[in-house]
Write an enzyme that holds these catalytic residues in place. Structure first.
Site, PDB file in Angstrom:
ATOM      1  N   SER A  55       0.744  -1.244   0.046  1.00 51.00           N
ATOM      2  CA  SER A  55       0.137  -0.049  -0.219  1.00 51.00           C
ATOM      3  C   SER A  55       0.794   1.404  -0.011  1.00 51.00           C
ATOM      4  CB  SER A  55      -0.765  -0.025   1.164  1.00 51.00           C
ATOM      5  OG  SER A  55      -2.141   0.706   0.803  1.00 51.00           O
ATOM      6  N   LYS A 101     -21.957  17.070   9.913  1.00 50.46           N
ATOM      7  CA  LYS A 101     -20.615  17.337  10.862  1.00 50.46           C
ATOM      8  C   LYS A 101     -20.340  16.434  11.474  1.00 50.46           C
ATOM      9  CE  LYS A 101     -17.819  20.298  12.557  1.00 50.46           C
ATOM     10  NZ  LYS A 101     -16.520  20.663  11.523  1.00 50.46           N
TER      11      LYS A 101
END
Length: 330
Positions: free
Chosen positions: A137, A189
């Protein structure tokens, strides 16, 4: 403070004083590079022309706790300084990057990638990468710009992709009568709030973030390795590859050991008898490392109760927000 604690404090301060003398070498002792807490090891002696070996060991992140008892081999700021210094040094004719990492943060991995790209454009010198046990990765992402990648036959690499994980407890909270009380300025949020169920629109927002970071990863391999995008997309499904599999798929250039990567660097730089040095962080014991943990963690704070409060210390906070990662995970 009782007598025993005063004695302990005096002994501790005395040890720190001795440490100051021991820990700060003269300019002549520093060696090829000037850096705080840098340790240089000569792998092979030769001419004044240098090949420098750097290591990326462990998770590529800037957010792990530090200090003597909370140590992590990889230190992001330190590695970026290393990279900058070796490329700017005219005596360094080639760089070998040894990677043993399952990846890490998207931001940190990309910061390394961008710095390597910029430095290679300004200071053209060969970059050879050696894949140790794992280079997956983010560990592969930062290697993409290399001139040559060497892997062992037992290396695990690939894991090309992005992961973003969290845990949702909303059903458990309902079963146990736990109520979430959140005040927010907008509907998203509290995205990934573990105490409520995530709707499809929120999932789409997060997936768009993952997809964008994934696109950066694919671009890095297409540009760095000179591979066809369709082939990269076929390989970039998150799976890991052994060294031979990576070689067959064009993700690495040869199989071998660390010494082979040094020989490749010599060949690419046109050097016959270079000096090869490894730069690492100096992990020798230092009393300063005990102090550097912060007042709420240091040994000194245990000897002097209330020191954390006197120095304005606060409990170490943990970032609960899930972030996209270039990380081999499950």
């Amino acid at each position: 403070m009782n007598k025993k604690r005063w004695i302990a404090l005096i002994i501790f301060v005395a040890l720190v004083g001795v440490s100051i003398v021991v820990q700060f070498p003269s300019v002549e002792e520093i060696g090829f590079f000037h850096g705080e807490d840098w340790m240089e090891t000569v792998i092979e002696s030769g001419s004044e022309e240098l090949i420098t070996v750097l290591d990326v060991e462990g998770m590529i992140t800037a957010n792990l706790p530090s200090g003597y008892f909370y140590d992590q081999y990889y230190h992001h700021g330190f590695f970026l300084n290393q990279l900058q210094s070796v490329y700017e040094n005219p005596e360094v004719k080639a760089v070998v990057l040894r990677i043993n990492s399952s990846g890490g943060g998207v931001s940190e991995s990309d910061e390394i990638f961008q710095l390597i790209m910029d430095l290679r454009e300004e200071y053209p010198k060969p970059l050879v990468v050696f894949f140790d046990q794992v280079a997956a990765s983010g560990g592969y992402y930062i290697a993409a710009p290399a001139d040559h990648i060497v892997a062992t036959r037992n290396t695990l690499t690939g894991s090309i992709g992005v992961i973003m994980q969290s845990i949702n407890f909303h059903q458990m909270a309902e079963d146990w009568g736990v109520e979430d009380v959140t005040f927010k300025s907008g509907p998203y949020k509290d995205l990934m709030n573990p105490l409520r169920e995530m709707d499809e629109e929120e999932q789409a927002i997060l997936q768009s973030i993952v997809d964008e970071s994934y696109g950066f990863f694919v671009d890095a391999i297409v540009d760095g390795r000179g591979m066809d995008r369709s082939k990269v997309m076929t390989l970039a499904d998150g799976r890991v590859y052994t060294g031979p599999q990576a070689l067959e798929n064009g993700l690495v250039d040869s199989l071998g050991q660390f010494e082979d990567s040094l020989e490749v660097a010599k060949e690419l730089a046109g050097l016959e008898n270079p000096t090869i040095i490894r730069i690492q962080r100096d992990d020798s014991f230092s009393w300063w490392q005990l102090l550097a943990q912060g007042p709420e963690q240091s040994l000194l704070s245990r000897l002097v109760p209330g020191l954390a409060e006197m120095q304005g210390g606060r409990p170490v906070s943990v970032n609960n927000h899930a972030v996209p990662m270039y990380l081999w995970s499950w």
